[in-house]
Design a protein around this motif. Structure first.
Motif, PDB file in Angstrom:
ATOM      1  N   GLU A 172       0.822  -1.210   0.000  1.00  0.00           N
ATOM      2  CA  GLU A 172       0.000   0.000   0.000  1.00  0.00           C
ATOM      3  C   GLU A 172       0.858   1.262   0.000  1.00  0.00           C
ATOM      4  O   GLU A 172       0.549   2.254  -0.664  1.00  0.00           O
ATOM      5  N   GLN A 173       1.959   1.215   0.778  1.00  0.00           N
ATOM      6  CA  GLN A 173       2.843   2.373   0.836  1.00  0.00           C
ATOM      7  C   GLN A 173       4.054   2.245  -0.081  1.00  0.00           C
ATOM      8  O   GLN A 173       4.859   3.173  -0.178  1.00  0.00           O
ATOM      9  N   SER A 174       4.195   1.068  -0.731  1.00  0.00           N
ATOM     10  CA  SER A 174       5.381   0.789  -1.553  1.00  0.00           C
ATOM     11  C   SER A 174       6.648   1.052  -0.738  1.00  0.00           C
ATOM     12  O   SER A 174       7.557   1.775  -1.166  1.00  0.00           O
ATOM     13  N   ALA A 175       6.685   0.470   0.461  1.00  0.00           N
ATOM     14  CA  ALA A 175       7.800   0.738   1.374  1.00  0.00           C
ATOM     15  C   ALA A 175       8.109  -0.514   2.181  1.00  0.00           C
ATOM     16  O   ALA A 175       7.276  -1.423   2.316  1.00  0.00           O
ATOM     17  N   TRP A 176       9.343  -0.543   2.721  1.00  0.00           N
ATOM     18  CA  TRP A 176       9.776  -1.626   3.605  1.00  0.00           C
ATOM     19  C   TRP A 176       9.609  -1.192   5.049  1.00  0.00           C
ATOM     20  O   TRP A 176       9.822  -0.024   5.392  1.00  0.00           O
ATOM     21  N   VAL A 177       9.244  -2.151   5.913  1.00  0.00           N
ATOM     22  CA  VAL A 177       9.172  -1.885   7.348  1.00  0.00           C
ATOM     23  C   VAL A 177       9.858  -3.039   8.082  1.00  0.00           C
ATOM     24  O   VAL A 177      10.022  -4.142   7.538  1.00  0.00           O
ATOM     25  N   ASP A 178      10.278  -2.772   9.344  1.00  0.00           N
ATOM     26  CA  ASP A 178      10.858  -3.838  10.146  1.00  0.00           C
ATOM     27  C   ASP A 178       9.765  -4.518  10.953  1.00  0.00           C
ATOM     28  O   ASP A 178       8.571  -4.253  10.763  1.00  0.00           O
ATOM     29  N   SER A 179      10.157  -5.426  11.861  1.00  0.00           N
ATOM     30  CA  SER A 179       9.173  -6.219  12.583  1.00  0.00           C
ATOM     31  C   SER A 179       8.307  -5.370  13.506  1.00  0.00           C
ATOM     32  O   SER A 179       7.229  -5.804  13.907  1.00  0.00           O
ATOM     33  N   ALA A 180       8.765  -4.177  13.877  1.00  0.00           N
ATOM     34  CA  ALA A 180       7.971  -3.298  14.721  1.00  0.00           C
ATOM     35  C   ALA A 180       7.075  -2.363  13.918  1.00  0.00           C
ATOM     36  O   ALA A 180       6.359  -1.545  14.498  1.00  0.00           O
ATOM     37  N   GLY A 181       7.127  -2.482  12.584  1.00  0.00           N
ATOM     38  CA  GLY A 181       6.321  -1.621  11.737  1.00  0.00           C
ATOM     39  C   GLY A 181       6.968  -0.293  11.413  1.00  0.00           C
ATOM     40  O   GLY A 181       6.358   0.555  10.776  1.00  0.00           O
ATOM     41  N   ALA A 182       8.224  -0.103  11.851  1.00  0.00           N
ATOM     42  CA  ALA A 182       8.928   1.149  11.570  1.00  0.00           C
ATOM     43  C   ALA A 182       9.499   1.121  10.154  1.00  0.00           C
ATOM     44  O   ALA A 182       9.926   0.072   9.670  1.00  0.00           O
ATOM     45  N   PRO A 183       9.532   2.259   9.477  1.00  0.00           N
ATOM     46  CA  PRO A 183      10.062   2.287   8.099  1.00  0.00           C
ATOM     47  C   PRO A 183      11.524   1.837   8.054  1.00  0.00           C
ATOM     48  O   PRO A 183      12.305   2.110   8.961  1.00  0.00           O
ATOM     49  N   ALA A 184      11.872   1.110   7.011  1.00  0.00           N
ATOM     50  CA  ALA A 184      13.244   0.651   6.777  1.00  0.00           C
ATOM     51  C   ALA A 184      13.667   1.089   5.388  1.00  0.00           C
ATOM     52  O   ALA A 184      12.826   1.306   4.507  1.00  0.00           O
ATOM     53  N   VAL A 185      14.969   1.195   5.204  1.00  0.00           N
ATOM     54  CA  VAL A 185      15.499   1.763   3.959  1.00  0.00           C
ATOM     55  C   VAL A 185      16.371   0.732   3.265  1.00  0.00           C
ATOM     56  O   VAL A 185      17.192   0.061   3.884  1.00  0.00           O
ATOM     57  N   LEU A 186      16.181   0.564   1.981  1.00  0.00           N
ATOM     58  CA  LEU A 186      17.066  -0.168   1.092  1.00  0.00           C
ATOM     59  C   LEU A 186      17.515   0.831   0.015  1.00  0.00           C
ATOM     60  O   LEU A 186      16.815   1.814  -0.230  1.00  0.00           O
TER      61      LEU A 186
END
Length: 578
Positions: A300-314
């Motif tokens: 939906e956001q076209s984004a990665w998140v970690d296990s806590a739901g926080a945004p992650a960067v590649l």
């Protein structure tokens, strides 16, 4: 542990036990063949067999811990090379010939081990050439030592040619020295480019491995003149025996990559019971990389998140690699790993296929956490906006309407003083008193809406003012807050103190009350305690429920401990990062 994966692991354990038994038997057989007639040198044969057992035990342990990694096999092969090289001490001609051919193979295996650590595979064209050259020096350049030496294996002896024997020995030592230097340069380069945490593992291992290799050229030039021929050879083998120990220590510190044995991963996943957050730990245990992490794809956001739901960067840093995990062609996540520890990305992809359903479950949970985080942030913005509006209204009333009323009261007083008619003067004074009462009510309203002390001097000053106005003995413990607080947090903390004290006065029949304000890092703690009758509950009134909503909207926690006859204790923890 049950199922196919458990049966596979039990089969592996049985095979390793059988191999261990064979190792013990081979060592005892070698002793049986070499000890008779050894005289005073019996202890040297024990050292050789002990070295073989150390290699074999370390290799089997590594094989057991990392079944899919070649390091355990290489260490075990090193033990076999030690045993084969010691066969020249027996009285069987065929075994003596084998010992003459393989006398220095263990040194080539040591080079191979160092260059292959930790993944079990030699990477890079130069490193592969050096490893191959090591075996060439140990096997091919060893030939003159038994072909032209009448004291060596009789089955292999060709002619007594001392010149060729000496020349062959010089060529072998020179070539071996070049291999050692080349290996040292490769290892030094790896240490320089390694991260600090990996360097602590690699440096002692590589340093000891190079010491073991240098014991070969140092033996005729340093060890033998100082210790004698037999003792120097034994010392060299003792040093070599430490090589597998160094590898085991590196393995226990996390240096080995565990590749394969995906059945074990599936079994461990089942045993874990789907516990939240266990996927990186399980992958790290099986693949041998404690730094493994898992990210989840949010379409939906076209984004990665970690296990806590926080945004992650590649993309990833230079020393990290990643593979995507898919279900039915749909991207669901990515596994991030250390490509120095895990050589083959296919291994990680295979592990991802085993873990795909678990990763999808974790992704859904991460999505819920992300939505919860967004909801909390939205509620926090609403609370902050409401508090900001309350502060504006309170400031406008205090600085505008209240000042106007004061001015009107002063004007009424002036008119009353100047009026000649007593009836007019009385009416004006009555008007002035009405204005004063209205101003007092306005001040009370402004104070309840947002106390001026809170706006102007902060939480501790406002709490002190509030405590001073209590009709019961009330103690305030206010620790330094360590900097300004966000307005929403400050307001929520104040209203919690006010509500707690008000409830104690109205309902608790308390004799004493206390307030404590403390801050540790980015967490503000507010406590209100009374020694009353207790019995307060979160659902008992709108005041505590409303405060709980405010606290939760800011991402905090509110606890109410109010056992009957034991008083009431309110404790709120509020994140207060700027």
């Amino acid at each position: 542990m049950s199922g196919p994966g458990g049966a596979r692991l039990r089969s592996l354990d049985r095979a390793l036990l059988l191999a261990a038994g064979s190792v013990v038997a081979l060592g005892c057989l070698q002793l049986g063949l070499s000890l008779p007639g050894s005289g005073d040198l019996w202890w040297a044969h024990l050292v050789l067999v002990f070295t073989f057992w150390v290699y074999a035990a370390a290799g089997l342990l590594a094989w057991h811990r990392r079944p899919g990694n070649s390091m355990g096999m290489l260490v075990t092969f090193g033990g076999a090379a030690v045993l084969a090289g010691s066969l020249g001490n027996t009285s069987v001609p065929a075994l003596i010939a084998v010992g003459a051919i393989t006398a220095t193979v263990v040194l080539a295996v040591t080079v191979h081990l160092l260059l292959a650590f930790p993944s079990g595979k030699v990477h890079g064209r130069t490193a592969r050439i050096v490893a191959t050259a090591g075996y060439g020096v140990a096997l091919i350049l060893q030939a003159p030592q038994y072909l032209f030496d009448p004291d060596a294996a009789s089955l292999l002896f060709v002619a007594d040619r001392p010149g060729l024997l000496d020349a062959g020995a010089w060529v072998q030592r020179t070539a071996g020295g070049l291999v050692v230097v080349a290996a040292a340069l490769i290892l030094a380069r790896r240490i320089v480019h390694a991260r600090a945490g990996r360097r602590r593992v690699l440096l002692p291992l590589f340093a000891y491995g190079m010491l073991a290799l240098l014991s070969v050229p140092l033996r005729p030039t340093v060890l033998e003149p100082a210790l004698g021929g037999i003792t120097a050879a034994v010392v060299q083998f003792v040093i070599i025996a430490g090589v597998p120990v160094a590898f085991v220590l590196a393995m226990l510190r996390g240096g080995f990559a565990r590749e394969g044995e995906l059945e074990e991963l599936a079994v461990r996943l089942g045993d874990a019971g789907g516990a939240h957050g266990r996927i990186p730990l399980l992958l790290g245990q099986v693949l041998g990389d404690a730094s493994i992490d898992v990210l989840f794809w949010m379409p939906e956001q076209s984004a990665w998140v970690d296990s806590a739901g926080a945004p992650a960067v590649l993309p990833l840093p230079q020393d990290r690699a990643g593979v995507e995990v898919t279900i039915g062609g749909e991207r669901i996540g990515a596994i991030l790993y250390d490509d120095d520890l895990i050589a083959d990305p296919e291994t990680v992809q295979a592990a991802g296929r085993v873990m795909a359903l678990a990763i999808e479950r974790e992704r859904l949970l991460a999505r819920l956490l992300a939505q919860r985080g967004a909801l909390i942030a939205s509620r926090a913005r609403i609370v902050t906006a409401a508090d900001r509006e309350r502060r504006r209204i309170a400031r406008d009333l205090h600085d505008g309407m209240q000042v106007s009323l004061v001015l009107l009261a002063l004007e009424a007083q002036r008119v009353a003083s100047a009026a000649p008619d007593g009836a007019v003067r009385c009416r004006v004074l009555t008007l002035r008193h009405g204005i004063d009462e209205t101003a007092a009510e306005l001040r009370t309203f402004v104070h309840r809406l947002m106390p001026p002390a809170l706006i102007e001097r902060g939480l501790c000053a406002a709490a002190e003012d509030l405590v001073d106005r209590m009709p019961l003995p009330t103690v305030l413990h206010a620790e330094p807050t360590g900097g300004p607080l966000p307005p929403g947090v400050e307001s929520t903390a104040y209203f919690l103190i006010a509500e707690g004290l008000a409830n104690a006065l109205k309902h608790a029949r308390a004799a004493r009350m206390s307030v404590r304000i403390g801050r540790e890092a980015d967490l503000l703690t507010v406590e209100v305690h009374d020694d009353g009758i207790g019995g307060a509950a979160m659902h008992g009134g709108r005041g505590l429920r409303g405060l709980a909503d405010r606290v939760h909207a800011l991402g905090g926690e509110l606890r109410v401990d109010s056992a009957t006859s034991c008083g009431t204790h309110l404790r709120a923890e509020l994140p207060c990062a700027s």
